[in-house]
Scaffold this motif. Structure first.
Motif, PDB file in Angstrom:
ATOM      1  N   UNK A   1       0.835  -1.214   0.000  1.00  0.00           N
ATOM      2  CA  UNK A   1       0.000   0.000   0.000  1.00  0.00           C
ATOM      3  C   UNK A   1       0.868   1.262   0.000  1.00  0.00           C
ATOM      4  N   UNK A   2       0.452   2.266  -0.755  1.00  0.00           N
ATOM      5  CA  UNK A   2       1.196   3.534  -0.822  1.00  0.00           C
ATOM      6  C   UNK A   2       1.009   4.307   0.491  1.00  0.00           C
ATOM      7  N   UNK A   3       1.991   5.062   0.950  1.00  0.00           N
ATOM      8  CA  UNK A   3       3.328   5.169   0.340  1.00  0.00           C
ATOM      9  C   UNK A   3       4.243   4.008   0.766  1.00  0.00           C
ATOM     10  N   UNK A   4       4.941   3.430  -0.238  1.00  0.00           N
ATOM     11  CA  UNK A   4       5.887   2.335   0.032  1.00  0.00           C
ATOM     12  C   UNK A   4       7.166   2.960   0.593  1.00  0.00           C
ATOM     13  N   UNK A   5       7.576   2.503   1.779  1.00  0.00           N
ATOM     14  CA  UNK A   5       8.771   3.078   2.418  1.00  0.00           C
ATOM     15  C   UNK A   5      10.003   2.243   2.087  1.00  0.00           C
ATOM     16  N   UNK A   6      11.028   2.916   1.534  1.00  0.00           N
ATOM     17  CA  UNK A   6      12.316   2.262   1.245  1.00  0.00           C
ATOM     18  C   UNK A   6      13.351   2.887   2.175  1.00  0.00           C
ATOM     19  N   UNK A   7      13.953   2.058   3.027  1.00  0.00           N
ATOM     20  CA  UNK A   7      14.937   2.550   4.005  1.00  0.00           C
ATOM     21  C   UNK A   7      16.344   2.183   3.513  1.00  0.00           C
ATOM     22  N   UNK A   8      17.198   3.198   3.390  1.00  0.00           N
ATOM     23  CA  UNK A   8      18.566   2.982   2.913  1.00  0.00           C
ATOM     24  C   UNK A   8      19.508   2.938   4.117  1.00  0.00           C
ATOM     25  N   UNK A   9      20.265   1.833   4.267  1.00  0.00           N
ATOM     26  CA  UNK A   9      21.194   1.720   5.392  1.00  0.00           C
ATOM     27  C   UNK A   9      22.599   1.429   4.863  1.00  0.00           C
ATOM     28  N   UNK A  10      23.591   1.650   5.714  1.00  0.00           N
ATOM     29  CA  UNK A  10      24.979   1.387   5.305  1.00  0.00           C
ATOM     30  C   UNK A  10      25.943   2.267   6.066  1.00  0.00           C
ATOM     31  N   UNK A  11      27.227   2.033   5.850  1.00  0.00           N
ATOM     32  CA  UNK A  11      28.253   2.820   6.535  1.00  0.00           C
ATOM     33  C   UNK A  11      28.448   4.174   5.862  1.00  0.00           C
ATOM     34  N   UNK A  12      29.110   5.082   6.574  1.00  0.00           N
ATOM     35  CA  UNK A  12      29.379   6.418   6.040  1.00  0.00           C
ATOM     36  C   UNK A  12      30.315   6.313   4.827  1.00  0.00           C
ATOM     37  N   UNK A  13      29.997   7.051   3.784  1.00  0.00           N
ATOM     38  CA  UNK A  13      30.872   7.058   2.604  1.00  0.00           C
ATOM     39  C   UNK A  13      30.584   5.967   1.589  1.00  0.00           C
ATOM     40  N   UNK A  14      29.555   5.149   1.853  1.00  0.00           N
ATOM     41  CA  UNK A  14      29.253   4.064   0.904  1.00  0.00           C
ATOM     42  C   UNK A  14      28.438   4.552  -0.290  1.00  0.00           C
ATOM     43  N   UNK A  15      27.887   5.762  -0.187  1.00  0.00           N
ATOM     44  CA  UNK A  15      27.134   6.318  -1.314  1.00  0.00           C
ATOM     45  C   UNK A  15      25.627   6.246  -1.142  1.00  0.00           C
ATOM     46  N   UNK A  16      25.150   6.233   0.118  1.00  0.00           N
ATOM     47  CA  UNK A  16      23.702   6.117   0.380  1.00  0.00           C
ATOM     48  C   UNK A  16      22.913   7.287  -0.206  1.00  0.00           C
ATOM     49  N   UNK A  17      23.397   8.516   0.039  1.00  0.00           N
ATOM     50  CA  UNK A  17      22.650   9.709  -0.380  1.00  0.00           C
ATOM     51  C   UNK A  17      22.532   9.785  -1.900  1.00  0.00           C
TER      52      UNK A  17
END
Length: 542
Positions: A98-114
Motif C-alpha cells: 500500500x502507498x506510500x511504500x517506504x524504502x529505508x537505505x542503510x549502510x556505513x558512512x561514505x558508501x554512497x547512500x545519499x
C-alpha cells in the motif's frame, strides 16, 4: 567491473577447453587456480570453498566423461555455479505494498547512500512513473540534509523540508505522514552512517524501522571494501533485517569479490549496482548477465537495452534512410560518435560484446579510446556547416584553422577524413545493394540472418533493422553436442566458425557477423575491418 577475475578465469578455462579428454587431476589443477583467482578477487573463503566443491562434484563424473568435449562442459558448470552464487534470477525493488511504500537505505558512512537514494528516486520517477518523496535522516554529518535537497532538485524529485533539531526517528515519522498527505507512491529514507558498525547506530536503525515500517531495507555497500563487506552485510541483516543489497562503485572495482560474497553469505539478492557518479549510473543486477561478463561471454542483452535507452528512434530511422541512399557526411559521423559515448564509450560497449573484453588493452595501446572520439568530435565542431556537409572542400588553409580551433593537428584531421571516407564508401556499397538498415546491421546482422536465429531487433542502433538480433541462442543452456551442431551450421553458412563466442566454446574471438573473422583495425594481427574505429580502414575515395 570484474576485469582481473575475468582475465584469470578466462586463461584457466582456456587451458581446459583445448583438451580432448579431462582427468580428475586436470579438473583439480584447474579448480586450484580458480580458487586462487577467487581469493585474489576478495571473495570470502567460505564462499570459495563452497563454489569449488560444487564445481568439482559436477565436473568429475559420468556427465563429463560421456560428453564430446569435457572442457566445454566444465566451462558450462563453472558458469552455472557462478549464476547460482550470484542468485539465479534478477530481483527488482519491490513496490507491491500500500502507498506510500517506504524504502529505508542503510549502510556505513561514505558508501554512497545519499547519491544512491537520488538515483533510485530518479529511476522510479522516470521508468515507473512513481511520485517519490526523499527524506534525509542524517542529522550528524554536516550538510547531509542539504546534499539530499540539492540532489532532489537535480533529479526533479521532492524532498522533505528540513526542520532543525528533529531526531532521525521524528523525521522518519514526519516523512511518512507527509507522503500520505501529499499522495506520494514511494518514500525513500536516507539514514545516517558511521565509519564502522557500533551499537548506537544499530539501535537508531531499529527505532527508525519501528517508526516507519519500511517495505524494503536496502543495504548500500561500497564494492571496494572487499572481505569486510561480508561482515557488514551479516551485522546489518542480523540487527535490522535487510531485504536487498545495492553495490556502489562497481565501475571502479577491478575485483568484484564483494558482489560474489555478499549474496552467497546473506542469501539476500543484489538488486542494483552503481556504475558511475552520474545520476543515471545505476543498473539492475542480472546474475546471468554478470556471469556471462565474468567468463568473457559478453552481455548483448544489456547492450541492446542501453542502445534502446540512449538512441533516439526517429533520429536512427532518419540516419538509416540517409545511409540507404548512400549519403554519409561529417554530421552523421559526429552523431555516431556521440551515440557511442552515451552508451558508455568504447570500453563500455566492448566489455559487453562476446569475446571482445580482452581486446580493450590492445585497443588502448592502438590509440582507440574515448579520448580519441572526444578529439574527433572537437575537430568536427570546429568546422563550418558547409565543411561538415562537404568534406571535399577542406584544403590546407581550412585544415590549419580547424586544427587551431580544436587543439589538434593536420595529421589528426587527415585521419578523421580518411575514416569518414571509408565509412561513406561502405554506406554507398550497402545502399547500392538495397539492404539499408545502418552500419551495425551490416556488421552484426550477418550471423543472425545466415544462421536463422531470428529477425533483427527494431529500434536499435542504426535504425529499423536494429542493432543486434534478439535471437542469439542461450549458450549456457546448451550441451556440447548442440554447440558443435551450431558450429557446423555456422561453417556451412560460410562464417568460418561462430565469431564472438567465448574462447571456452567453439569458434574464436572477433565481432559476430564479420565474414572470415575480420578483426579490429590497428590491433596486432588485424587485417582491416571496422573503418568506424580504425586507422587502416578503406581510405581511398571512390
Amino acid at each position: 567491473m570484474f576485469e582481473s577475475l575475468q582475465e584469470r578465469l578466462g586463461s584457466i578455462l582456456n587451458g581446459l577447453t583445448g583438451r580432448g579428454a579431462l582427468s580428475e587431476a586436470d579438473v583439480s589443477a584447474a579448480l586450484r587456480e580458480v580458487r586462487r583467482a577467487l581469493l585474489e578477487a576478495d571473495v570470502a573463503l567460505e564462499v570459495v570453498r563452497s563454489f569449488t566443491d560444487k564445481v568439482r562434484e559436477k565436473a568429475v563424473g559420468a556427465a563429463v566423461l560421456k560428453s564430446i568435449k569435457p572442457g566445454q562442459m566444465v566451462v558450462k558448470i563453472v558458469h552455472d555455479e557462478l549464476v547460482e552464487m550470484l542468485g539465479a534470477e534478477g530481483v527488482a525493488i519491490d513496490l507491491n505494498a500500500p502507498a506510500p511504500v517506504v524504502i529505508m537505505m542503510v549502510g556505513l558512512q561514505g558508501s554512497g547512500k545519499t547519491t544512491t537514494s537520488a538515483k533510485i528516486a530518479k529511476r522510479l520517477t522516470e521508468r515507473q512513473n512513481k511520485k517519490v518523496l526523499m527524506a534525509s535522516l542524517d542529522t550528524r554529518r554536516p550538510a547531509a540534509q542539504e546534499q539530499l535537497r540539492q540532489l532532489g532538485e537535480q533529479v526533479k524529485v521532492a524532498t522533505l523540508p528540513i526542520v532543525e533539531g528533529q531526531t532521525p526517528v521524528d523525521i522518519a515519522r514526519r516523512a511518512v505522514q507527509a507522503a500520505k498527505l501529499g499522495g506520494h507512491d514511494v518514500v525513500i529514507l536516507d539514514t545516517a552512517g558511521r565509519t564502522h558498525i557500533d551499537e548506537p547506530l544499530m539501535v537508531e536503525m531499529a527505532d527508525i524501522k519501528k517508526a516507519s515500517s519500511p517495505h524494503e531495507i536496502l543495504l548500500v555497500a561500497d564494492s571496494l571494501t572487499g572481505q569486510d563487506a561480508v561482515n557488514l552485510a551479516k551485522s546489518f541483516d542480523e540487527r535490522v533485517g535487510i531485504t536487498g543489497l545495492v553495490l556502489t562503485r562497481m565501475d571502479g572495482d577491478g575485483r568484484g569479490g564483494a558482489a560474489l560474497s555478499m549474496r552467497a553469505v546473506t542469501g539476500k539478492p543484489i538488486k542494483l549496482i552503481g556504475t558511475g557518479e552520474k545520476m543515471d549510473g545505476l543498473e539492475e543486477f542480472h546474475p546471468k548477465r554478470i556471469a556471462d561478463r565474468i567468463l568473457g561471454m559478453g552481455d548483448i542483452i544489456s547492450l541492446v537495452e542501453k542502445a534502446a535507452e540512449n538512441i533516439d528512434a526517429e533520429q536512427a530511422a532518419a540516419m538509416a534512410k540517409k545511409m540507404q541512399s548512400g549519403k554519409f557526411d561529417l554530421n552523421d559521423l559526429a552523431g555516431q560518435l556521440q551515440q557511442m559515448s552515451k552508451m558508455g564509450g568504447m570500453g563500455g560497449i566492448m566489455g559487453m560484446m562476446p569475446g571482445m573484453g580482452k581486446m580493450k588493452d590492445q585497443m588502448a595501446a592502438a590509440g582507440l579510446d574515448d579520448k580519441m572520439f572526444g578529439r574527433q568530435l572537437a575537430i568536427i565542431s570546429s568546422m563550418t556547416k558547409a565543411e561538415r556537409a562537404n568534406p571535399d572542400i577542406l584544403k590546407h588553409s581550412r585544415k590549419k584553422r580547424i586544427a587551431a580551433g580544436s587543439g589538434t593537428d593536420a595529421a589528426e584531421i587527415n585521419k578523421l577524413l580518411k575514416m569518414h571516407r571509408g565509412m561513406a564508401d561502405m554506406m554507398k556499397a550497402m545502399g547500392g545493394k538495397g539492404k539499408g538498415g545502418g552500419l551495425m546491421r551490416g556488421m552484426m546482422g550477418g550471423l543472425a540472418q545466415k544462421m536463422g536465429l531470428g529477425g533483427m531487433m527494431p529500434g536499435g542502433m542504426g535504425g529499423p533493422g536494429g542493432m543486434m538480433g534478439g535471437g542469439m541462442p542461450d549458450l549456457s543452456k546448451m550441451d556440447p553436442k548442440q554447440l558443435e551442431a551450431l558450429q557446423k551450421q555456422a561453417q556451412a553458412a560460410g562464417l568460418g566458425g561462430m565469431k564472438g563466442l567465448p574462447s571456452g566454446l567453439p569458434g574464436g574471438g572477433g565481432l559476430p557477423g564479420l565474414p572470415g573473422g575480420m578483426k579490429l583495425p590497428g590491433l596486432p594481427g588485424s587485417g582491416g575491418g571496422l573503418p568506424m574505429l580504425g586507422k587502416n580502414g578503406p581510405g581511398k575515395k571512390k
